[in-house]
Design a protein around this motif. Structure first.
Motif, PDB file in Angstrom:
ATOM      1  N   ASP A   2     -29.942 -39.909  54.568  1.00  0.00           N
ATOM      2  CA  ASP A   2     -29.637 -38.618  53.939  1.00  0.00           C
ATOM      3  C   ASP A   2     -28.245 -38.643  53.300  1.00  0.00           C
ATOM      4  O   ASP A   2     -27.493 -39.594  53.439  1.00  0.00           O
ATOM      5  N   GLU A   3     -27.936 -37.576  52.585  1.00  0.00           N
ATOM      6  CA  GLU A   3     -26.694 -37.491  51.819  1.00  0.00           C
ATOM      7  C   GLU A   3     -25.435 -37.608  52.664  1.00  0.00           C
ATOM      8  O   GLU A   3     -24.377 -37.949  52.144  1.00  0.00           O
ATOM      9  N   TYR A   8     -24.911 -43.557  51.472  1.00  0.00           N
ATOM     10  CA  TYR A   8     -25.872 -42.848  50.627  1.00  0.00           C
ATOM     11  C   TYR A   8     -25.481 -42.989  49.158  1.00  0.00           C
ATOM     12  O   TYR A   8     -24.323 -42.854  48.775  1.00  0.00           O
ATOM     13  N   LYS A  10     -27.247 -41.560  45.502  1.00  0.00           N
ATOM     14  CA  LYS A  10     -28.336 -40.713  44.999  1.00  0.00           C
ATOM     15  C   LYS A  10     -29.330 -41.478  44.131  1.00  0.00           C
ATOM     16  O   LYS A  10     -30.455 -41.044  43.948  1.00  0.00           O
ATOM     17  N   ARG A  11     -28.947 -42.658  43.647  1.00  0.00           N
ATOM     18  CA  ARG A  11     -29.866 -43.445  42.820  1.00  0.00           C
ATOM     19  C   ARG A  11     -31.074 -43.938  43.606  1.00  0.00           C
ATOM     20  O   ARG A  11     -32.047 -44.394  43.019  1.00  0.00           O
ATOM     21  N   HIS A  13     -33.207 -42.239  44.795  1.00  0.00           N
ATOM     22  CA  HIS A  13     -34.310 -41.358  44.418  1.00  0.00           C
ATOM     23  C   HIS A  13     -34.815 -41.625  42.996  1.00  0.00           C
ATOM     24  O   HIS A  13     -35.803 -41.021  42.578  1.00  0.00           O
ATOM     25  N   ASP A  14     -34.127 -42.508  42.271  1.00  0.00           N
ATOM     26  CA  ASP A  14     -34.560 -42.822  40.908  1.00  0.00           C
ATOM     27  C   ASP A  14     -35.865 -43.616  40.946  1.00  0.00           C
ATOM     28  O   ASP A  14     -36.111 -44.377  41.880  1.00  0.00           O
TER      29      ASP A  14
END
Length: 168
Positions: A2-3, A8, A10-11, A13-14
Motif C-alpha cells: 500500500d501507499e 511504494y 504508484k507506477r 498500478h500502470d
C-alpha cells in the motif's frame, strides 16, 4: 503493497508496457530485478515494470502453450532509505542513446538477423516504421548526422532533409 510502504511506487498500478511485454516474450528478462526480504517474503525494490510485464508475458506464453520465462533476482539488504535510494537510482540514472547511435545499432541488428524488422522493432521497443525511419536517417550526410547527434537538429527536421536531393 500500500501507499504507506517505504518502497511504494504508484507506477505499480500502470498497465503493462506492450513493447516490454513483447520484448520479454522474445528475449526473457535480461536485467535482474532487485529484491529485499521482508518477513521472509521477496519485495521488489527495483524492477517493478519488468515483473508486471513478465507476468503478462507469461500469461500470454501459457495461452500459447510455450515455456514460461523466469525473472532473475538479486537480493539486496539495507534500511528502507537505502533501498528507496536504489529504486530512485535505477530509474533516474539512465542515459538514453543518441538517435544516430540507435539507428546504427538497428542497422547492425538488421544485418545480423537477415533484415527482420519485426524482431528489430521488438528489441528496441519501437514500431517497424521507426526502424525504417532510422534506416532513412543513416542515409543523410555526415554534417546532418553530426547536427542530430549534437542535439542541434531534431530528427524530424533531419528527415525532412531526407526528402530533398543531396545537393540541396
Amino acid at each position: 503493497m500500500d501507499e504507506s510502504h517505504a518502497l511504494y511506487d504508484k507506477r505499480v498500478h500502470d498497465p503493462p508496457d506492450e513493447s516490454l511485454v513483447r520484448n520479454i516474450m522474445m528475449h526473457g528478462v535480461i536485467e535482474p530485478v532487485v529484491i529485499a526480504r521482508e518477513n521472509g517474503l521477496p519485495v521488489v525494490v527495483a524492477g517493478r515494470s519488468r515483473v508486471i510485464c513478465a507476468r503478462e508475458a507469461n500469461r500470454r506464453l501459457a495461452l500459447e502453450g510455450k515455456t514460461l520465462i523466469k525473472v532473475p533476482c538479486v537480493n539486496r539488504g539495507g534500511e528502507a532509505h537505502d533501498l528507496y535510494g536504489v529504486l530512485i537510482s535505477e530509474n533516474e540514472q539512465r542515459r538514453g542513446d543518441t538517435p544516430i547511435n540507435r539507428a546504427r545499432k538497428a542497422a547492425k541488428l538488421l544485418a545480423l538477423n537477415g533484415g527482420d524488422r519485426t524482431a528489430a522493432a521488438v528489441a528496441f521497443g519501437v514500431t517497424e516504421a521507426t526502424i525504417q525511419l532510422w534506416a532513412n536517417l543513416l542515409e543523410l550526410s555526415t554534417p546532418v548526422l553530426a547536427a542530430v547527434d549534437a542535439g542541434k537538429l531534431a530528427c524530424s527536421a533531419a528527415m525532412q532533409l531526407h526528402a530533398l536531393p543531396t545537393v540541396e
